[in-house]
Design an enzyme around this catalytic site. Structure first.
Site, PDB file in Angstrom:
ATOM      1  N   ASN A  34      10.887  -9.880   5.228  1.00 34.05           N
ATOM      2  CA  ASN A  34       9.677  -9.279   4.682  1.00 34.05           C
ATOM      3  C   ASN A  34       8.524  -9.480   5.673  1.00 34.05           C
ATOM      4  O   ASN A  34       8.686 -10.163   6.693  1.00 34.05           O
ATOM      5  CB  ASN A  34       9.366  -9.914   3.318  1.00 34.05           C
ATOM      6  CG  ASN A  34       8.469  -9.044   2.461  1.00 34.05           C
ATOM      7  OD1 ASN A  34       7.985  -7.988   2.888  1.00 34.05           O
ATOM      8  ND2 ASN A  34       8.220  -9.473   1.232  1.00 34.05           N
ATOM      9  N   CYS A  50       3.541  -2.068   5.744  1.00 34.41           N
ATOM     10  CA  CYS A  50       4.936  -2.530   5.761  1.00 34.41           C
ATOM     11  C   CYS A  50       5.823  -1.602   6.583  1.00 34.41           C
ATOM     12  O   CYS A  50       6.750  -2.050   7.264  1.00 34.41           O
ATOM     13  CB  CYS A  50       5.479  -2.647   4.346  1.00 34.41           C
ATOM     14  SG  CYS A  50       5.500  -1.083   3.431  1.00 34.41           S
ATOM     15  N   HIS A  69       8.149  -0.252  -0.828  1.00 38.57           N
ATOM     16  CA  HIS A  69       7.932  -1.274   0.204  1.00 38.57           C
ATOM     17  C   HIS A  69       9.080  -1.264   1.205  1.00 38.57           C
ATOM     18  O   HIS A  69      10.244  -1.290   0.812  1.00 38.57           O
ATOM     19  CB  HIS A  69       7.827  -2.642  -0.483  1.00 38.57           C
ATOM     20  CG  HIS A  69       7.484  -3.778   0.429  1.00 38.57           C
ATOM     21  ND1 HIS A  69       6.374  -3.771   1.252  1.00 38.57           N
ATOM     22  CD2 HIS A  69       8.096  -4.974   0.639  1.00 38.57           C
ATOM     23  CE1 HIS A  69       6.333  -4.920   1.927  1.00 38.57           C
ATOM     24  NE2 HIS A  69       7.368  -5.660   1.575  1.00 38.57           N
TER      25      HIS A  69
END
Length: 214
Positions: free
Chosen positions: A175, A25, A159
């Site tokens: 995302n 990520c 994250h």
């Protein structure tokens, strides 16, 4: 700064990508901010290579997680190739940046947004997409389908995502779990909510790249 902004409408956001099953990520968040500022400065939206950061940015830990600042510094020092030239492989491999041809995108620096300060973050997002972190562990986040998310979640973040806009009551986050998650790959997360760290810790660690005219 404006009451609301959506960098997708300004053509500064590439289509939603999918990191899975690799814990990369950090690379997706960093790259999305660079794609954004590159479009704002040059007028060109170019999908850039997360795989290059995964393979070549040694201070991070590949698919086991990484960091915003070393990955931004890597692009200051080395530039980053396009996605087409150095495509995503869902796993860490040998650094092949030297073997790649074609143009690279550079940044000239990066800046930290003061932590736990909503207005500073909003002002930054008004200028460009910004790398932010969240607590994504909760089922509510994992299986988010739409609407303005308020939790439950903690502020111990795990994250990295990319803030690409905001409205009066929410931040708009891109995302890297593919377009079938959330609102076509995005989540709207509640602003402020009385917690200085922000909903799911979203105000705790935010960075954006700086790009001169080159």
């Amino acid at each position: 700064y404006p009451e609301s902004i959506d960098w997708r409408e300004k053509g500064a956001v590439t289509p939603v990508k999918n990191q899975n099953p690799c814990g990369s990520c950090w690379a997706f968040s960093t790259v999305a901010t660079i794609e954004g500022i590159n479009k704002i400065i040059t007028g060109q939206l170019i999908s850039l290579s997360e795989q290059e950061l995964l393979d070549c940015e040694y201070r991070s830990h590949g698919c086991d997680g990484g960091y915003q600042t070393p990955s931004l510094q890597y692009v200051v020092d080395n530039g980053v190739h396009t996605e087409r030239e150095y495509p995503y492989e869902k796993k860490q491999g040998r650094c092949r940046a030297k073997d790649k041809k074609g143009p690279k995108v550079y940044i000239t620096g990066y800046k930290y947004v003061p932590a736990n300060d909503e207005i500073s973050l909003i002002q930054a997002i008004a200028n460009q997409p910004v790398s932010v972190v969240t607590d994504s562990r909760g089922r509510g986040f994992q299986f988010y389908k739409g609407g303005i998310y308020e939790g439950p979640c903690g502020t111990n973040t795990d994250h990295a995502v990319t803030a690409v806009g905001y409205g009066k009551t929410y931040l708009l986050l891109k995302n890297s779990w593919g377009p079938n998650w959330g609102e076509k790959g995005y989540i709207r997360i509640k602003r402020a909510s009385g917690r200085s760290k922000g909903t799911c810790g979203v105000y705790t660690s935010s960075f954006f790249p700086i790009k001169g005219y080159r």
